[in-house]
Design an enzyme around this catalytic site. Structure first.
Site, PDB file in Angstrom:
ATOM      1  N   ASN A   1       0.832  -1.199   0.000  1.00  0.00           N
ATOM      2  CA  ASN A   1       0.000   0.000   0.000  1.00  0.00           C
ATOM      3  C   ASN A   1       0.864   1.246   0.000  1.00  0.00           C
ATOM      4  O   ASN A   1       2.051   1.199   0.311  1.00  0.00           O
ATOM      5  CB  ASN A   1      -0.929   0.001   1.215  1.00  0.00           C
ATOM      6  CG  ASN A   1      -1.962  -1.095   1.124  1.00  0.00           C
ATOM      7  OD1 ASN A   1      -2.506  -1.347   0.060  1.00  0.00           O
ATOM      8  ND2 ASN A   1      -2.240  -1.753   2.230  1.00  0.00           N
ATOM      9  N   CYS A   2       0.232   2.368  -0.336  1.00  0.00           N
ATOM     10  CA  CYS A   2       0.882   3.668  -0.362  1.00  0.00           C
ATOM     11  C   CYS A   2       1.588   3.924   0.966  1.00  0.00           C
ATOM     12  O   CYS A   2       1.025   3.607   2.006  1.00  0.00           O
ATOM     13  CB  CYS A   2      -0.177   4.733  -0.614  1.00  0.00           C
ATOM     14  SG  CYS A   2       0.461   6.397  -0.748  1.00  0.00           S
ATOM     15  N   PRO A   3       2.774   4.402   0.951  1.00  0.00           N
ATOM     16  CA  PRO A   3       3.575   4.943  -0.156  1.00  0.00           C
ATOM     17  C   PRO A   3       4.594   3.955  -0.714  1.00  0.00           C
ATOM     18  O   PRO A   3       5.474   4.351  -1.472  1.00  0.00           O
ATOM     19  CB  PRO A   3       4.284   6.117   0.508  1.00  0.00           C
ATOM     20  CG  PRO A   3       4.597   5.609   1.886  1.00  0.00           C
ATOM     21  CD  PRO A   3       3.391   4.752   2.248  1.00  0.00           C
TER      22      PRO A   3
ATOM     23  N   ASP B   1      -2.363  -1.422  -5.469  1.00  0.00           N
ATOM     24  CA  ASP B   1      -2.913  -0.326  -4.671  1.00  0.00           C
ATOM     25  C   ASP B   1      -3.774   0.560  -5.570  1.00  0.00           C
ATOM     26  O   ASP B   1      -3.267   1.138  -6.533  1.00  0.00           O
ATOM     27  CB  ASP B   1      -1.772   0.482  -4.057  1.00  0.00           C
ATOM     28  CG  ASP B   1      -2.252   1.652  -3.220  1.00  0.00           C
ATOM     29  OD1 ASP B   1      -3.475   1.759  -2.979  1.00  0.00           O
ATOM     30  OD2 ASP B   1      -1.408   2.457  -2.801  1.00  0.00           O
TER      31      ASP B   1
END
Length: 75
Positions: free
Chosen positions: A13-15, A40
């Site tokens: 997932n981000c980042p 994502d």
């Protein structure tokens, strides 16, 4: 599309997809292409912004079934 290096950021997932791409791009020469695979959903927006902010060219985005592939050309 041909590429010089590949980063598999699926499941992250981000980042993390952006951070992995940033690290890989730093190891490439100017003009080389990086392929990044991500699951994502926010990565489409993230890679567009990353490209604008860094000057690396987002050559192509492919969307699959809950998976995106990005091709970035190092500036």
């Amino acid at each position: 599309m041909s590429f010089d290096r590949e980063v598999d950021a699926r499941g992250l997932n981000c980042p993390l997809p952006i951070l992995r791409a940033k690290k890989a791009l730093a190891e490439l020469q100017s003009g080389q292409v990086l392929k990044v695979m991500s699951t994502d959903p926010g990565s489409q927006r993230d890679f567009q912004a990353f490209s604008r902010q860094t000057g690396h060219e987002l050559l192509r985005t492919d969307a699959g079934d809950r998976e995106w592939t990005f091709f970035l050309k190092r500036r």
